[in-house]
Design a protein around this motif. Sequence first.
Motif, short mmCIF file in Angstrom:
data_model
loop_
_atom_site.label_atom_id
_atom_site.label_comp_id
_atom_site.label_asym_id
_atom_site.label_seq_id
_atom_site.Cartn_x
_atom_site.Cartn_y
_atom_site.Cartn_z
N HIS A 170 -5.64 5.31 3.67
CA HIS A 170 -4.19 5.12 3.52
C HIS A 170 -3.58 6.22 2.64
O HIS A 170 -2.41 6.57 2.79
N ASP A 202 -2.35 -0.88 8.17
CA ASP A 202 -2.79 -2.27 8.17
C ASP A 202 -1.81 -3.05 9.04
O ASP A 202 -0.60 -2.96 8.84
N ASP A 213 -12.70 -5.16 7.53
CA ASP A 213 -11.28 -5.00 7.18
C ASP A 213 -10.48 -5.17 8.46
O ASP A 213 -10.13 -4.20 9.13
N HIS A 221 -7.21 -3.27 9.38
CA HIS A 221 -7.21 -1.82 9.15
C HIS A 221 -7.48 -1.01 10.44
O HIS A 221 -8.49 -1.20 11.10
ZN LIG Z 1 -6.14 -0.60 5.42
#
Ligand SMILES: [Zn+2]
Length: 214
Positions: A136, A143, A205, A208
């Motif tokens: 990021h 996200d 994640d 993500h």
């Molecule tokens: Zn992320």
Amino acid sequence: MRERKTSVLIFLILLSACAAWSRELPETCTYHVYSWNAKTQTSVGHRTIRHPYDEIKGDEVDPASGCTVCEEDQVTIELPPLKPFRFCRNYAPVLKAALETLLRAGEPITEIDGYHAGRTRGALDKNGNRTGFSSHAYGTAVDINRNRNGFYHDCFVFNPKCRLMQGGPWRPGTSGTLTADGVIVETLKAAGFKWGGEEEGSQKDFMHISLTGF
Ligand SMILES: [Zn+2]
């Protein structure tokens, strides 16, 4: 005929080279940095860094993508009614096109987070602060629907004992939840992105989506 083809080819190569060089480099590199503290589970050490662009060094640039932590290298992607978010200039058109396709098809994307220059990955320092930039920080990750696609520890394969660290619980089959065989993940993977739900190792994640990994 062959000569003509050759000269057309040379012309096209020169044209694309000019396009790549035509953007003048920014004068400064500015970013708001912070670290994630693993003990307190909070972000700490917020500060703004600004220096001449030609003094970018070390992990301020991501060798895999060429993207940097500088705000000057990010562009804002607007896809109303979603909140605008920032992404690395070089890859923003590819991401935006894929997301537009999904939104047009009525896919339930309600929240997207992009660029933020946090040290939220990698080794801990003596105070428990993470020392590595996440993708990021280079504007190469987003996200999606974080409240339905959590970030888990102790999760080599997803199971009820996986530890939810951020975002909301992952419940495949419910609206807005990202899954390997769902249209959102399939479309973004076809556009060249990777999904954090398929990250190897102990972390998953699910929110993500990134260009270079995790
Ligand atoms: Zn992320």
